[in-house]
Design a protein around this motif. Structure first.
Motif, PDB file in Angstrom:
ATOM      1  N   SER A 147       0.828  -1.218   0.000  1.00 60.95           N
ATOM      2  CA  SER A 147       0.000   0.000   0.000  1.00 60.95           C
ATOM      3  C   SER A 147       0.854   1.257   0.000  1.00 60.95           C
ATOM      4  O   SER A 147       0.499   2.255  -0.622  1.00 60.95           O
ATOM      5  N   LYS A 150       3.153   0.996  -3.636  1.00 58.74           N
ATOM      6  CA  LYS A 150       2.294   0.994  -4.830  1.00 58.74           C
ATOM      7  C   LYS A 150       3.009   0.458  -6.080  1.00 58.74           C
ATOM      8  O   LYS A 150       3.098   1.150  -7.112  1.00 58.74           O
ATOM      9  N   LEU A 187      -9.876  -1.920  -5.653  1.00 60.91           N
ATOM     10  CA  LEU A 187      -9.550  -0.505  -5.589  1.00 60.91           C
ATOM     11  C   LEU A 187      -8.320  -0.281  -4.712  1.00 60.91           C
ATOM     12  O   LEU A 187      -8.203  -0.850  -3.624  1.00 60.91           O
ATOM     13  N   ASP A 188      -7.394   0.522  -5.190  1.00 65.38           N
ATOM     14  CA  ASP A 188      -6.185   0.928  -4.474  1.00 65.38           C
ATOM     15  C   ASP A 188      -5.113  -0.162  -4.363  1.00 65.38           C
ATOM     16  O   ASP A 188      -4.078   0.067  -3.734  1.00 65.38           O
ATOM     17  N   THR A 190      -2.426  -1.865  -6.360  1.00 63.24           N
ATOM     18  CA  THR A 190      -1.795  -1.555  -7.649  1.00 63.24           C
ATOM     19  C   THR A 190      -1.176  -2.739  -8.392  1.00 63.24           C
ATOM     20  O   THR A 190      -1.119  -2.714  -9.630  1.00 63.24           O
TER      21      THR A 190
END
Length: 284
Positions: A147, A150, A187-188, A190
């Protein structure tokens, strides 16, 4: 008589020139599976991506160092994480774990500089003790790192064996794999690709003959062994630098000798053309 001598010298010269190439072809056939597809690079050249390599110990990156050098040559961004400082790796005879952790930290920093990675993150989780943290906690650690960084691509050990049976290797590979599969496409999150270091069957057979680590830890049942490679990556152009990366880990030379046996006894131009690729399985 003169003609005979010229012909004889010509034959001797041909044997002298062709013998090394015959040795190379023989070595490749014994060590590799030539039916497995081969790539020049792990990723395509067209779009620059961020690659995150997650390993448990300083020196684990040696297994993918040729691939990392190729990625850097193409302009990809590579970040490297070591979960531990390797304080249990006492093959050098250094018994003091604090001293060994400091030395292996410096060795890892030197190796990372040779590789040219964009950043190195060294954490302090217990060497040979990741099982004590537990898989769920390890997954939380991995997910938090992903997180923050990324990346587009993840690189780690396999989840079945951990290359040769080390529990830290297997748990790291398993944690990264489960985080990837559970979150891919959300979502989020990568990363869209993940690759695991593996070996072809010929390499495993050779390792079981030469490596004490493999002999102690590798599963007897082939079904429990390493994942079948999807492809290999050409590393021969980077061989001299790979050796520098390996030698940067001064305290681990006895262990790393299993990775490239007899590299100091065979001319580099021959050896580099036999040990000329790294194998990967893609997690899907």
């Amino acid at each position: 008589m003169r003609k005979f001598l010229i012909v004889s010298l010509g034959i001797i010269l041909m044997i002298f020139l062709l013998a090394p190439w015959a040795l190379i072809q023989y070595g490749r056939g014994k060590l590799h599976d030539l039916s497995i597809p081969q790539r020049d690079f792990l990723l395509a050249q067209s779009t620059s991506k961020k690659v995150l390599a997650i390993f448990p110990h300083p020196d684990d990156e040696v297994t993918v160092s040729g691939t990392i050098l190729g990625l850097k040559e193409l302009g990809h961004e590579v970040k490297l994480i070591c979960l531990t400082r390797g304080e249990k790796g006492k093959s050098s005879g250094i018994e003091d774990e604090i001293q060994l952790a400091r030395q292996r930290t410096l060795e890892m920093q030197n190796a990372a500089a040779i590789l040219g990675v964009d950043s190195l993150i060294l954490l302090d989780y217990p060497d040979s003790g990741l099982s004590g943290i537990g898989l769920d906690s390890l997954k939380k650690i991995v997910k938090q790192l992903i997180s923050e960084i990324k990346p587009h691509v993840l690189l780690s050990y396999d989840s079945k064996v951990g290359l040769y049976g080390h529990s830290d290797h297997r748990l790291t590979g398993l944690a990264v794999q489960e985080v990837f599969l559970e979150n891919k496409g959300t979502l989020d999150f990568t990363p869209s690709e993940m690759y695991q270091v593996t070996l072809c069957k010929n390499q495993i057979d050779v390792a079981l003959q030469l490596s004490s680590g493999f002999q102690r830890n590798y599963p007897e049942n082939p079904a429990d062994g390493l994942p079948q490679p999807d492809f290999s990556v050409v590393t021969q152009p980077y061989f001299k630098t790979v050796l520098k990366v390996m030698k940067a880990h001064e305290s681990q030379q006895k262990v790393l000798q299993d990775l490239m046996p007899f590299h100091d006894r065979i001319p580099s131009w021959i050896y580099s053309r036999i040990f000329d690729r790294e194998y990967f399985a893609e997690v899907k």
